[in-house]
Design an enzyme around this catalytic site. Structure first.
Site, short mmCIF file in Angstrom:
data_model
loop_
_atom_site.label_atom_id
_atom_site.label_comp_id
_atom_site.label_asym_id
_atom_site.label_seq_id
_atom_site.Cartn_x
_atom_site.Cartn_y
_atom_site.Cartn_z
N LEU A 147 23.97 116.69 6.25
CA LEU A 147 23.76 116.85 4.80
C LEU A 147 23.64 118.32 4.38
O LEU A 147 23.09 119.14 5.11
CB LEU A 147 22.47 116.13 4.39
CG LEU A 147 22.34 114.67 4.83
CD1 LEU A 147 20.98 114.12 4.36
CD2 LEU A 147 23.45 113.83 4.26
N ASN A 150 22.35 120.96 -1.63
CA ASN A 150 22.41 121.07 -3.10
C ASN A 150 22.05 119.79 -3.85
O ASN A 150 21.41 119.84 -4.89
CB ASN A 150 23.74 121.68 -3.55
CG ASN A 150 24.93 120.83 -3.20
OD1 ASN A 150 24.86 119.97 -2.32
ND2 ASN A 150 26.02 121.06 -3.88
N ARG A 158 24.77 108.57 -0.24
CA ARG A 158 26.23 108.61 -0.22
C ARG A 158 26.76 108.36 1.19
O ARG A 158 27.88 107.90 1.37
CB ARG A 158 26.71 109.96 -0.73
CG ARG A 158 28.11 109.93 -1.27
CD ARG A 158 28.56 111.28 -1.75
NE ARG A 158 29.23 111.20 -3.02
CZ ARG A 158 29.67 112.25 -3.69
NH1 ARG A 158 29.47 113.46 -3.21
NH2 ARG A 158 30.28 112.12 -4.85
N PRO A 174 19.31 116.23 7.87
CA PRO A 174 19.24 116.94 6.58
C PRO A 174 19.44 118.43 6.79
O PRO A 174 19.29 118.94 7.90
CB PRO A 174 17.82 116.65 6.09
CG PRO A 174 17.03 116.39 7.33
CD PRO A 174 17.98 115.79 8.33
N SER A 227 29.89 123.44 3.82
CA SER A 227 30.86 124.51 3.59
C SER A 227 32.11 124.35 4.46
O SER A 227 32.10 123.65 5.48
CB SER A 227 30.20 125.85 3.88
OG SER A 227 29.83 125.89 5.25
N GLU A 248 33.53 116.58 3.41
CA GLU A 248 33.44 116.92 1.98
C GLU A 248 33.03 118.38 1.90
O GLU A 248 31.86 118.70 2.11
CB GLU A 248 32.38 116.06 1.30
CG GLU A 248 32.60 114.56 1.39
CD GLU A 248 33.73 114.12 0.49
OE1 GLU A 248 33.83 114.62 -0.63
OE2 GLU A 248 34.54 113.30 0.95
N CYS A 282 29.44 121.46 -5.86
CA CYS A 282 30.80 121.63 -5.32
C CYS A 282 31.88 121.34 -6.35
O CYS A 282 32.98 121.85 -6.26
CB CYS A 282 30.99 120.72 -4.12
SG CYS A 282 30.79 118.97 -4.53
P1 NAD Z 1 26.47 124.42 5.23
O1 NAD Z 1 27.84 124.17 5.75
O2 NAD Z 1 25.87 125.74 5.45
O3 NAD Z 1 25.44 123.37 5.85
C1 NAD Z 1 25.60 121.99 5.69
C2 NAD Z 1 24.95 121.27 6.86
O4 NAD Z 1 25.67 121.57 8.05
C3 NAD Z 1 23.50 121.65 7.11
O5 NAD Z 1 22.77 120.48 7.43
C4 NAD Z 1 23.62 122.55 8.31
O6 NAD Z 1 22.45 122.57 9.12
C5 NAD Z 1 24.76 121.91 9.07
N1 NAD Z 1 25.43 122.77 10.03
C6 NAD Z 1 25.54 124.12 10.00
N2 NAD Z 1 26.24 124.55 11.10
C7 NAD Z 1 26.56 123.43 11.80
C8 NAD Z 1 27.29 123.22 13.01
N3 NAD Z 1 27.80 124.22 13.71
N4 NAD Z 1 27.44 121.95 13.43
C9 NAD Z 1 26.95 120.92 12.73
N5 NAD Z 1 26.24 121.06 11.60
C10 NAD Z 1 26.06 122.31 11.13
O7 NAD Z 1 26.54 124.04 3.69
P2 NAD Z 1 25.37 124.15 2.59
O8 NAD Z 1 25.16 125.60 2.34
O9 NAD Z 1 24.23 123.29 2.97
O10 NAD Z 1 26.06 123.47 1.33
C11 NAD Z 1 26.81 124.16 0.40
C12 NAD Z 1 28.28 123.86 0.62
O11 NAD Z 1 28.49 122.47 0.57
C13 NAD Z 1 29.15 124.43 -0.49
O12 NAD Z 1 30.32 124.99 0.07
C14 NAD Z 1 29.49 123.21 -1.32
O13 NAD Z 1 30.69 123.33 -2.06
C15 NAD Z 1 29.57 122.15 -0.30
N6 NAD Z 1 29.36 120.83 -0.89
C16 NAD Z 1 30.43 119.99 -0.99
C17 NAD Z 1 30.29 118.74 -1.58
C18 NAD Z 1 31.45 117.79 -1.68
O14 NAD Z 1 31.23 116.64 -2.02
N7 NAD Z 1 32.67 118.22 -1.42
C19 NAD Z 1 29.04 118.35 -2.06
C20 NAD Z 1 27.96 119.22 -1.94
C21 NAD Z 1 28.14 120.47 -1.34
#
Ligand code: NAD
Length: 477
Positions: A147, A150, A158, A174, A227, A248, A282
């Site tokens: 997860l 945001n 979801r 999370p 991301s 996503e 996003c």
């Molecule tokens: P992030 O990618 O930094 O982190 C998301 C999750 O991934 C966190 O739980 C994190 O601990 C985990 N994570 C990080 N490195 C990992 C790895 N190597 N292996 C497995 N898990 C790992 O993203 P964020 O900063 O939490 O969220 C913001 C991003 O999410 C933005 O780019 C936004 O556009 C996107 N987003 C997309 C949607 C969508 O529906 N497309 C919805 C919400 C947010």
């Protein structure tokens, strides 16, 4: 909320970890609590518990599985105020939006429960005499749900609602930025009689716990929201096991404003879209292409609207439009992107600076005019309350610029001309388009992106079926 220590939820038991991670309130940088950094053994235990539970869970009638989702939805509603407060404290969104998130989550659980009597297979005509061909949808097995921060609470539903409804079990991780609401959700699940091991939560960092889940051979689907960079890492981690992925990822949503648009409507919708959740969504307008004839009027109106945005610490004032950014790194990134844009010729019409409110990670609502396609601010996801604007000559140019992006999640167009709207629908290469309406998806729709915005999608029938595989059976009579 008192500073508290939270625990993983594995096989229906709350279990702590030796290592802890601190969680802060982004509005004032104060410590909120400590969460576990789950050990490798705990990740193994969670996956094993989910695996052990899965066959029995899938064997239940779907309507029975739906009953558990409804129970949880009712508990979410009964605890809505407390949950919304937790979300505001750890994520920084304003209380009204936190309440929308909580209620939407409950409705989403109910919505997915409604599919219990609507899951369908197919019977196909055969080329052979007396043969029957059945297609049936079956669960994948164990889902790992990773997860973002945001909309942390909604993202739980979801992922877990379609997973559980279709007969999968789940292990959720999370975001380490906003984990507390997930532990609160687990507490509500624990109050139900959901069978042991069906729903598990392990918390910790992405590189450790997240990697442990996504690289595990015992996981059948990784459902990730976050991301692009992390999505790529997860693809690599999942590759050796050929684990199915649902990704996503980020967005850089273009908003096209044509000269015949209802400008007030466009201004209201685009400004709201940039301010909601402090621009950290996003699907929300990240760049504007406005037709030259109305550009000055549009820029003037949207700057006024953005400048009137009320922001600050959402726990201190209940009439705010937006709270802080999620952490110092996000604040630094947004500030740097605006500085770079100004260096490249962008003009600050309003805002343009870090907001000094004494503490917390606040940035001024900002409008940047004079932007062009080669500027970083028009290409990279900002994820903050900053709206860059480029003037265009016509719809063709706007569509070409909109499509010239590594992202393909959402897009919007404002026009009164039906032909222009239809042309945009045909030619714009995005997963989602909003016409004369704010950026916000419906749970019965399908939220998915093209290009680097992801693989697969969420919501509605098509999102539900991503949690299944199709089994074909040939019966020779
Ligand atoms: P992030 O990618 O930094 O982190 C998301 C999750 O991934 C966190 O739980 C994190 O601990 C985990 N994570 C990080 N490195 C990992 C790895 N190597 N292996 C497995 N898990 C790992 O993203 P964020 O900063 O939490 O969220 C913001 C991003 O999410 C933005 O780019 C936004 O556009 C996107 N987003 C997309 C949607 C969508 O529906 N497309 C919805 C919400 C947010």
């Amino acid at each position: 909320m008192h500073e508290a220590i939270y625990q993983n939820y594995i096989d229906n038991a709350f279990v702590g970890s030796e290592q802890l991670i601190e969680v802060y309130n982004p509005a004032n940088a104060q410590l909120l609590g400590r969460i576990p950094e789950a050990s490798g053994a705990q990740v193994e235990q969670a996956i094993a518990a989910a695996r052990k539970a899965q066959k029995g869970w899938a064997a239940k009638p779907a309507i029975e599985r739906a009953g558990y989702l409804r129970q949880i939805a009712n508990k979410v509603r009964a605890n809505a105020e407390r949950l919304a407060r937790v979300i505001t404290l750890e994520q920084g969104k304003v209380p009204g939006l936190a309440m929308v998130e909580v209620n939407f989550t409950a409705d989403y659980l109910d919505y997915m429960a409604e599919w219990a009597r609507r899951l369908e297979g197919e019977v196909l005509t055969s080329d052979r005499v007396n043969e029957h061909i059945f297609l049936q949808r079956k669960p994948l097995g164990v889902v790992a749900g990773i997860l973002p921060w945001n909309f942390p609470f909604f993202l739980i539903a979801r992922k877990m609602a379609p997973a559980l409804l279709t007969g999968n079990t789940i292990v959720l991780k999370p975001s380490e930025e906003t984990p507390i609401n997930c532990f609160e959700f687990a507490r509500l699940v624990a109050e139900t009689d959901l069978p042991t091991g069906v729903f598990n939560v392990v918390s910790g960092k992405g590189a450790t716990v997240g990697h442990g889940l996504t690289s595990h051979a015992g996981v059948d689907l990784v459902s990730f929201t976050g991301s692009v960079a992390t999505g790529a890492r997860i693809m690599a981690a999942a590759a050796p096991n050929i684990t199915k992925l649902n990704l996503e990822l980020g967005g850089k949503a273009p908003a096209i404003v044509l000269a015949d648009a209802d400008l007030d409507l466009a201004v209201k919708a685009i400004a709201a879209s940039r301010v909601i959740n402090t621009g950290q969504v996003c699907n929300c307008a990240e760049r504007v292409y406005v037709e030259r004839r109305v550009a000055d009027a549009f820029i003037d109106k949207i700057a006024q609207t953005m400048a009137a945005t009320r922001y600050g610490d959402p726990m201190k004032q209940d009439d705010l439009d937006m709270g802080p950014l999620v952490n110092q790194a996000s604040l630094d990134k947004v500030a740097q992107m605006v500085r770079t844009a100004v260096g490249q010729g962008g003009q600050v019409i309003t805002g343009g600076n870090v907001a000094d409110l004494g503490a917390g990670f606040h940035y001024q609502p900002t409008v940047l005019a004079g932007c062009s396609a080669d500027m970083e601010i028009m290409r990279k996801e900002i994820f903050g309350p900053v709206l860059p604007i480029q003037v265009v000559e016509d719809l063709d140019q706007a569509i070409a610029l909109a499509n010239d992006s590594e992202y393909g999640l959402t897009s919007s167009i404002y026009t009164r001309d039906l032909n222009a709207a239809l042309k945009a629908c045909r030619e714009i290469d995005f997963g989602e388009t909003y016409i004369n309406r704010e950026n916000f998806e419906a749970m019965q729709g399908y939220h998915a992106g093209t290009r680097k915005s992801g693989i697969g999608g969420a919501d509605g029938k098509h999102g539900l079926y991503e949690y299944t595989h199709t089994h074909v059976v040939y019966i020779q009579g």
